[in-house]
Design a protein around this motif. Sequence first.
Motif, short mmCIF file in Angstrom:
data_model
loop_
_atom_site.label_atom_id
_atom_site.label_comp_id
_atom_site.label_asym_id
_atom_site.label_seq_id
_atom_site.Cartn_x
_atom_site.Cartn_y
_atom_site.Cartn_z
N LEU A 1 10.18 -0.93 4.42
CA LEU A 1 8.81 -0.46 4.24
C LEU A 1 7.83 -1.58 4.58
O LEU A 1 8.04 -2.73 4.19
N ILE A 2 6.79 -1.24 5.32
CA ILE A 2 5.73 -2.18 5.67
C ILE A 2 4.41 -1.61 5.18
O ILE A 2 4.11 -0.43 5.41
N ALA A 3 3.63 -2.42 4.48
CA ALA A 3 2.38 -1.92 3.91
C ALA A 3 1.27 -2.94 4.09
O ALA A 3 1.52 -4.14 4.22
N HIS A 4 0.05 -2.44 4.06
CA HIS A 4 -1.14 -3.29 4.22
C HIS A 4 -2.10 -3.05 3.08
O HIS A 4 -2.32 -1.92 2.66
N SER A 5 -2.67 -4.13 2.55
CA SER A 5 -3.77 -4.08 1.58
C SER A 5 -3.43 -3.19 0.38
O SER A 5 -2.43 -3.41 -0.29
N MET A 6 -4.25 -2.16 0.12
CA MET A 6 -3.99 -1.29 -1.03
C MET A 6 -2.67 -0.54 -0.89
O MET A 6 -2.05 -0.16 -1.90
N SER B 1 2.68 1.99 5.52
CA SER B 1 1.65 2.48 4.59
C SER B 1 0.38 1.64 4.74
O SER B 1 0.37 0.44 4.44
N HIS B 2 -0.71 2.27 5.20
CA HIS B 2 -1.97 1.55 5.44
C HIS B 2 -2.76 1.38 4.14
O HIS B 2 -2.35 1.82 3.07
N GLY B 3 -3.92 0.75 4.24
CA GLY B 3 -4.73 0.46 3.07
C GLY B 3 -5.95 1.34 2.94
O GLY B 3 -6.10 2.34 3.65
N TRP B 4 -6.84 0.95 2.04
CA TRP B 4 -8.06 1.73 1.74
C TRP B 4 -8.93 1.85 2.99
O TRP B 4 -9.21 0.88 3.67
N SER B 5 -9.35 3.08 3.28
CA SER B 5 -10.19 3.41 4.43
C SER B 5 -9.52 3.08 5.76
O SER B 5 -10.19 2.98 6.79
N GLY B 6 -8.20 2.93 5.75
CA GLY B 6 -7.46 2.69 6.98
C GLY B 6 -6.84 3.97 7.51
O GLY B 6 -7.05 5.07 6.98
N THR B 7 -6.07 3.85 8.57
CA THR B 7 -5.35 4.98 9.14
C THR B 7 -4.00 4.50 9.67
O THR B 7 -3.79 3.30 9.88
N ALA B 8 -3.13 5.45 9.93
CA ALA B 8 -1.82 5.11 10.50
C ALA B 8 -1.96 4.46 11.86
O ALA B 8 -1.10 3.67 12.26
#
Length: 283
Positions: free
Chosen positions: A148-153, A85-92
Amino acid sequence: MSDKIYFNTSAKFSVKRSLLNLTTRLHHTVAPKHAKKTARKLLLTPVRSKPKNTEPEGLVKGKVDWPGGELKTYTLGCGPIWVLSHGWSGTASQFFPLMEHIAGRGYTALAYDHPAHGNSDGAYGHIPAFVRGLEAILDSFDEELAGLIAHSMGTASSLECRHRKVQQCPMILIAPVLDYLDNLFGSVARSGYSMRLFEEVVSEIEDQYHYPLQSIDPFKKLGLRESKTIIVHDEKDKFADFSVSVRADTEYKNVTLRATKGQGHGRVMTSQEVLDSFDSLMK
């Protein structure tokens, strides 16, 4: 435009900031409906970032339907599923190098573009939409979730998610925004934008999604998790407070912090520490 607000960390006096405060307050007073429409567009519209990395060989593109339209998915490998799961204004696409690593270890890496991000449908982005989107992704497959792996938001929305599949799975949180409300309101306040106008826009989202903003507390929800969580965070991250990650590592027994240097908020996603964190969870 919203990135200039949410990623603004300067606390110095600015004439531009003062003018923004004056004009947005005046706009809200003279034409409240139009002001809120403009605020939604400005504050809730992420940048549609272009792909950050080359598509790995064997990448399978798909889609998942949710009430807001289609979420574009990107799958690599076979075996137990890890969702990214990426963050704000990010992409996969920011996860493509990590997805190759995951696939090479005998797992399936499933990344997706959040609502209003990348190639997914939607006009506005915010935590309730991120959470609902993640729920739709988790409902799209029958298997249990390996992790699950996530970044930022994406870390905040992942911790907020109450879906059964995420309750007991391990997590890797990259540059997490654990103090989400302080971060959000502080960023808008520093920009000079009318806080009263911002709060009215927030209120509309709360009503639409039946999701009280004050209920959002990623730090607290991290402490309630029983499964292993590894935080990878750069010491000089300008956008997510590293000291909050240190506090989580100190206070929560199931949380381990791996600090990086010189990786910032974005480059840390492809750091060796992230790869090592995944491998350690596999052991």
